[in-house]
Design a protein around this motif. Structure first.
Motif, PDB file in Angstrom:
ATOM      1  N   THR A  75       0.813  -1.210   0.000  1.00  6.11           N
ATOM      2  CA  THR A  75       0.000   0.000   0.000  1.00  6.11           C
ATOM      3  C   THR A  75       0.848   1.261   0.000  1.00  6.11           C
ATOM      4  N   LEU A 130      -4.804  -1.753   5.439  1.00 10.47           N
ATOM      5  CA  LEU A 130      -4.576  -0.354   5.079  1.00 10.47           C
ATOM      6  C   LEU A 130      -3.108   0.037   5.070  1.00 10.47           C
ATOM      7  N   THR A 185      -5.880  -5.496  10.142  1.00  8.84           N
ATOM      8  CA  THR A 185      -6.853  -6.443   9.612  1.00  8.84           C
ATOM      9  C   THR A 185      -7.515  -5.938   8.332  1.00  8.84           C
ATOM     10  N   SER A 186      -7.566  -4.630   8.149  1.00 11.73           N
ATOM     11  CA  SER A 186      -8.191  -4.076   6.946  1.00 11.73           C
ATOM     12  C   SER A 186      -7.208  -3.936   5.790  1.00 11.73           C
ATOM     13  N   ARG A 236      -7.203  -2.494  13.807  1.00 15.97           N
ATOM     14  CA  ARG A 236      -8.075  -2.071  12.714  1.00 15.97           C
ATOM     15  C   ARG A 236      -7.311  -1.932  11.399  1.00 15.97           C
ATOM     16  N   VAL A 237      -6.185  -1.225  11.423  1.00 13.87           N
ATOM     17  CA  VAL A 237      -5.461  -0.989  10.174  1.00 13.87           C
ATOM     18  C   VAL A 237      -4.784  -2.257   9.671  1.00 13.87           C
TER      19      VAL A 237
END
Length: 341
Positions: free
Chosen positions: A59, A115, A112-113, A109-110
């Motif tokens: 990313t 990002l 698992t997503s 959160r970041v």
């Protein structure tokens, strides 16, 4: 910004061929790949983050977890955020800043997503909750700081114990036998990982050099002004016979120290030697300028980002603590051994 169909047109291939070439999901002839890569460079084409994630590619984003609390000393913390961002851009990376006080939730959160490619951890506590989360994530993590439990982690930091020892050595070599450490409030020694290391390095090196060390950790005064407490702490050290001070505190506390010395008619370095340790601010702007063993955010963050990039490659670094050697900067606040005192 160029679109993928423009790259396909410039390379004389289909959009799907461009996609396959960039994702590596299908074999493309060397000649075709070269045409596509040339078109990508000439048009400055950059796939969007969503497309890269769907393709399983990088990313080019680092998540930077830096919890902002009510007692956060913003200037120092933001210096590290800026230094990390500058270091990341050198590798064509951007930074996603996670500031929530419940830091572990943002990391999960970041990760698992999808990002980000890696997580950089700032403002590390001795018992940091993010240690357990980092071990569970499927992406690299680098700690700028050293938690008590760092087994299996990659950590980078200034060698704070050596920094304090460097200051003690300078004072001992200048002939001082009774020295004092003025530190942060006691709560900082539970919340952050580096104040205890400064104190440990100060006390250990002082004992090794046969000196008489004293420590004061002033709390804010009853009227809410820490300056009052700092000046009282300096007075207590001087009343004990201390002739040299090592300061590990914020810039406001430094100014309070200088105010107290001036109020007592004591000059630097003729009457009292002063060294600042672990400072991120400019001690040459003070009156008088102070010797310093600085904490340089860019040095720590450059190393952390380099380690993160290595972890994303085939030459990943071994887990461990990567310490940055301290540097003494002389600005004239300690009398040299051959000078009259």
């Amino acid at each position: 910004m160029a679109k993928i169909h423009e790259v396909a047109k410039a390379a004389g291939v289909s959009i799907s061929t461009v996609s396959y070439a960039l994702s590596g999901k299908r074999t493309i002839s060397a000649e075709t790949r070269q045409r596509i890569e040339r078109a990508v460079r000439e048009l400055d084409y950059r796939p969007n983050a969503g497309a890269r994630m769907l393709a399983g590619r990088r990313t080019n984003i680092f998540a930077l977890t830096e919890p902002f609390r009510a007692d956060t000393y913003a200037p120092a913390h933001m210096a590290f955020v800026l230094a990390t961002s500058i270091a990341a851009r050198r590798h064509d990376y951007d930074v996603l800043l996670l500031t929530e006080e419940e830091a572990s939730a943002g990391m999960r959160r970041v990760a698992t997503s999808g990002l980000c490619d890696a997580v950089l951890v700032l403002d590390v506590a001795p018992d940091d909750e993010r240690v357990g989360v980092a071990r569970q994530l499927g992406i690299p993590s680098v700690f700028v700081g050293v938690p008590d439990d760092h087994d299996g982690l990659v950590c980078v930091d200034l060698d704070f114990e050596a920094a304090a020892g460097l200051a003690v050595d300078r004072l001992a070599d200048a002939g001082h036998r009774s020295i004092g450490l003025l530190g942060h409030p006691p709560s900082a020694y539970l919340r952050s990982n580096f104040p205890p290391r400064i104190r440990a390095g100060f006390e250990r090196r002082a004992r090794e050099r046969g000196l008489d060390p004293a420590v004061e950790l002033p709390e804010p005064g009853g009227n809410g002004s820490r300056g009052v407490a700092v000046r009282a702490a300096v007075g207590a050290l001087l009343d004990r016979g201390v002739t040299a001070l090592v300061l590990h505190c914020d810039d406001a506390a430094h100014h309070a120290v200088l105010d107290e010395l001036a109020a007592r008619g004591l000059g630097i370095p003729a009457d009292v030697a002063v060294i600042s340790v672990g400072s991120t601010f400019d001690t040459t702007a003070m009156h008088p300028p102070l010797d310093v063993v600085p904490l340089v955010p860019q040095a720590s963050c450059d190393r952390a980002v380099d380690l993160a990039m290595q972890m994303l490659s085939e030459s990943a670094p071994a887990a461990g603590v990567y310490l940055i050697a301290p540097e003494y900067r002389d600005h004239g606040s300690v009398v040299q051994p051959d000078a009259p005192r």
